[in-house]
Write a protein that holds these residues in place. Structure first.
Motif, mmCIF file in Angstrom:
data_model
loop_
_atom_site.group_PDB
_atom_site.id
_atom_site.type_symbol
_atom_site.label_atom_id
_atom_site.label_comp_id
_atom_site.label_asym_id
_atom_site.label_seq_id
_atom_site.Cartn_x
_atom_site.Cartn_y
_atom_site.Cartn_z
ATOM 1 N N SER A 238 0.857 -1.200 0.000
ATOM 2 C CA SER A 238 0.000 0.000 0.000
ATOM 3 C C SER A 238 0.887 1.242 0.000
ATOM 4 O O SER A 238 2.106 1.161 0.239
ATOM 5 N N ASP A 239 0.306 2.402 -0.261
ATOM 6 C CA ASP A 239 1.061 3.654 -0.229
ATOM 7 C C ASP A 239 1.669 3.892 1.150
ATOM 8 O O ASP A 239 2.807 4.380 1.278
ATOM 9 N N ALA A 240 0.919 3.536 2.209
ATOM 10 C CA ALA A 240 1.426 3.736 3.577
ATOM 11 C C ALA A 240 2.631 2.831 3.850
ATOM 12 O O ALA A 240 3.604 3.251 4.493
ATOM 13 N N GLU A 241 2.580 1.613 3.333
ATOM 14 C CA GLU A 241 3.701 0.683 3.525
ATOM 15 C C GLU A 241 4.936 1.158 2.762
ATOM 16 O O GLU A 241 6.063 1.041 3.250
ATOM 17 N N LYS A 242 4.728 1.682 1.577
ATOM 18 C CA LYS A 242 5.857 2.214 0.805
ATOM 19 C C LYS A 242 6.486 3.408 1.523
ATOM 20 O O LYS A 242 7.715 3.548 1.559
ATOM 21 N N GLU A 243 5.667 4.260 2.091
ATOM 22 C CA GLU A 243 6.167 5.415 2.823
ATOM 23 C C GLU A 243 6.972 4.984 4.040
ATOM 24 O O GLU A 243 8.020 5.559 4.353
ATOM 25 N N ARG A 244 6.496 3.922 4.711
ATOM 26 C CA ARG A 244 7.212 3.426 5.898
ATOM 27 C C ARG A 244 8.583 2.872 5.503
ATOM 28 O O ARG A 244 9.577 3.068 6.209
ATOM 29 N N VAL A 246 10.431 3.861 2.991
ATOM 30 C CA VAL A 246 11.289 5.018 2.714
ATOM 31 C C VAL A 246 11.805 5.619 4.012
ATOM 32 O O VAL A 246 12.993 5.963 4.153
ATOM 33 N N GLU A 247 10.910 5.746 4.994
ATOM 34 C CA GLU A 247 11.312 6.304 6.292
ATOM 35 C C GLU A 247 12.367 5.434 6.969
ATOM 36 O O GLU A 247 13.327 5.942 7.563
#
Length: 603
Positions: A238-244, A246-247
């Protein structure tokens, strides 16, 4: 770690593996291995079986007189023993494995049949007592010799049982176990080995045969499969998982850039390291034939060490590429007194081995001036065997069968070529470093020629040339031997190290060896290698010109290697120590972080 569930019947597994980067015969790349699970070192902690199986493994695998040598290696079914061959006792449960690499696909079944037939034969016949005694002698030597890594080796040895809650000191009781084995053989000389091997090999159903088939396209297929898995994982995020993710990558980069708190690491400082309480000064004397001799009287745990060094600068330069074969096979071909099997057994029963080594020694004040190009012979033995040690050394130096053992040379050459070809992956960085340094210093150029990539390529050519390649090797080795032991290579010096009480017998044996060598040199006078005016090793060293450049070598492996070599200063230069420490600091403090931790390289 729980105990393995034992198989009720033998198993077989077929796997696909990458092809070796360099092979002499593309049609022979399969690997066959048969393994047995054996002793539970915790549940059977008081049993003698594990120690006895270790001895049996040596008897079956070590040296040309070993049980598996003729049926597997001399039969030419493969190029050498497969990785992992031997007795493994570093785990909770021990195992024994034997196999071949460099096998043709149509010979796979023959290899497995030969292994099982040999096991049946050994389990039926046992081992001659004199061969068992030779192995126990080697274990006694190993226990007596204290090397620079003795402490770490001892620590690692206790881990196999201690980490599982067993007796930590049991692996160190070599002398006690050897005495127990001797008593067991005395009590049951006709069937001890038969019973042991029947239990743990012939009647052991927990047996696994692994057949590895090489695939030239393995790496490409692996890369495609990995790309497919990554794409599938990415598609499911998901977009949230991809963002995590990257973080987390940013946090990882910050952590890698931060200064590490080295105080958290256990550190050994100089103030807790005891200073050497006693030194043992060397004495410089003259041995027989006026040979310069360094004598070191010091505690050696009942061992005598000997080394003799010959000047190699007059050797024809064209023979350099065969020098590694000469030093590797110095005691592998037999002598006028014994064939190669008898010689191997005699050396094993009385010495810690007879070895040769070539070396190129730069001047301390000028790294471009190679002070010495040498080949040395060295050996060691228990004090009680010193006379036999020097007798065997004399046999090897004066009467090795450099010609007339073509079949033996073919087996050794095939085995070495296979090992060198497969080493390009595991030792790629060392080969790259050797190539890079060969343009910097003269002695490094010779080392590259004698044991670097040109040597690997030459081995494949020699094996591919068949009988002609074997004949070429025998001729070259005979020339080198004639030069070194026939008078063309002056004796530069010798060294003897033993306890004070053993020096008298050692000097007697040493002087006898040197006189015997001198007599052989007089008989072979005029047989030195090369012709008048031929380019020599000394000429190659003195005419060397350093160069600057970049070299790319294409090798079909998954891993790339990159090495840069820079000319700096000789050993005695004021900046030498600082540069040495800088290299260590760059490796551990900078390059390790930048290339391995951040870049993902192996090291």
């Amino acid at each position: 770690v729980t105990d393995e569930v034992r198989y009720p019947e033998p198993q077989r597994h077929d796997v696909v593996v990458p092809a070796d980067a360099v092979v002499a015969d593309q049609a022979k790349q399969s690997v066959v291995n048969v393994s047995w699970l054996q002793v539970n070192q915790i549940a059977e902690g008081e049993s003698l079986d594990s120690f006895a199986l270790r001895v049996a493994s040596d008897l079956m695998l070590s040296g040309p007189q070993a049980s598996f040598y003729a049926p597997l290696l001399e039969s030419k079914l493969g190029s050498g023993f497969s990785p992992g061959t031997g007795y493994a006792s570093s785990r909770r449960e021990t195992s024994f494995s034997v196999g071949l690499k460099g096998v043709a696909a149509e010979d796979v079944e023959k290899v497995e049949a030969a292994i099982l037939a040999t096991v049946d034969k050994v389990a039926s016949e046992g081992f001659p007592r004199e061969r068992v005694s030779a192995v126990l002698h080697q274990l006694e030597l190993s226990a007596a010799r204290v090397s620079s890594n003795f402490g770490i080796q001892t620590g690692m040895a206790v881990m196999s049982t201690w980490v599982h809650g067993g007796d930590a000191l049991r692996p160190l009781r070599t002398a006690e176990n050897a005495a127990k084995l001797e008593r067991a053989l005395d009590a049951d000389p006709d069937s001890y080995w038969q019973g042991l091997l029947s239990r743990h090999l012939v009647g052991n159903t927990h047996r696994v045969t692994t057949v590895a088939t090489a695939d030239k396209g393995f790496d490409a297929k692996l890369e495609r499969a990995e790309e497919g898995r990554v794409s599938a994982i990415e598609a499911g995020l998901s977009d949230a998982e991809k963002e995590r993710i990257v973080e987390e990558c940013v946090a990882l980069k910050d952590a890698q850039e931060a200064d590490a708190d080295v105080e958290l690491l256990p550190t050994l400082t100089m103030d807790v390291v005891p200073q050497l309480a006693q030194t043992y000064p060397s004495k410089h004397e003259k041995a027989a034939e006026d040979v310069p001799l360094q004598v070191d009287a010091q505690p050696t745990n009942g061992l005598t060490f000997f080394k003799i060094v010959f000047d190699l600068r007059g050797l024809p330069d064209r023979l350099i590429s065969y020098l590694d074969l000469f030093t590797s096979w110095i005691s592998e071909l037999g002598t006028a007194q014994m064939d190669y099997r008898e010689l191997s057994q005699a050396i094993k029963a009385s010495t810690g081995g007879i070895r040769a080594e070539a070396d190129f020694v730069p001047a301390l004040s000028d790294a471009d001036d190679c002070v010495q190009a040498v080949v040395s012979l060295r050996t060691h033995a228990l004090d009680r065997n010193v006379a036999t040690m020097f007798e065997l050394l004399g046999d090897v130096a004066t009467s090795t069968r450099w010609t007339g053992e073509e079949e033996r040379v073919e087996v050794l050459l095939t085995k070495l070529a296979a090992a060198a070809g497969s080493s390009l992956s595991s030792q790629g960085n060392a080969y790259a470093a050797s190539l890079a340094k060969s343009t910097v210093r003269p002695y490094m150029a010779l080392e590259e020629k004698s044991e670097g990539l040109p040597f690997v390529v030459a081995l494949q050519r020699l094996v591919g040339d068949g009988k002609a390649g074997v004949s070429e090797v025998c001729s070259a080795l005979s020339e080198i031997a004639a030069h070194v032991f026939g008078g063309g290579a002056p004796v530069l010096r010798a060294r003897l190290s033993a306890e004070t009480g053993a020096l008298g017998a050692a000097r007697k044996g040493l002087d006898g060896f040197i006189r015997r060598l001198g007599a052989a040199r007089k008989e072979g006078e005029g047989e030195c290698a090369g012709e008048a005016g031929e380019r020599t090793v000394g000429d190659a060293l003195s005419s060397f010109e350093p160069s600057v450049g970049r070299t790319f070598v294409a090798v079909p492996t998954q891993t790339n290697y990159c090495v840069a070599s820079v000319r700096t200063v000789p050993y005695e230069h004021p900046d030498s120590a600082a540069l040495y420490l800088l290299a260590q600091a760059m490796s551990t403090c900078y390059l390790h972080r930048e290339l391995r931790e951040k870049g993902g390289a192996y090291g």
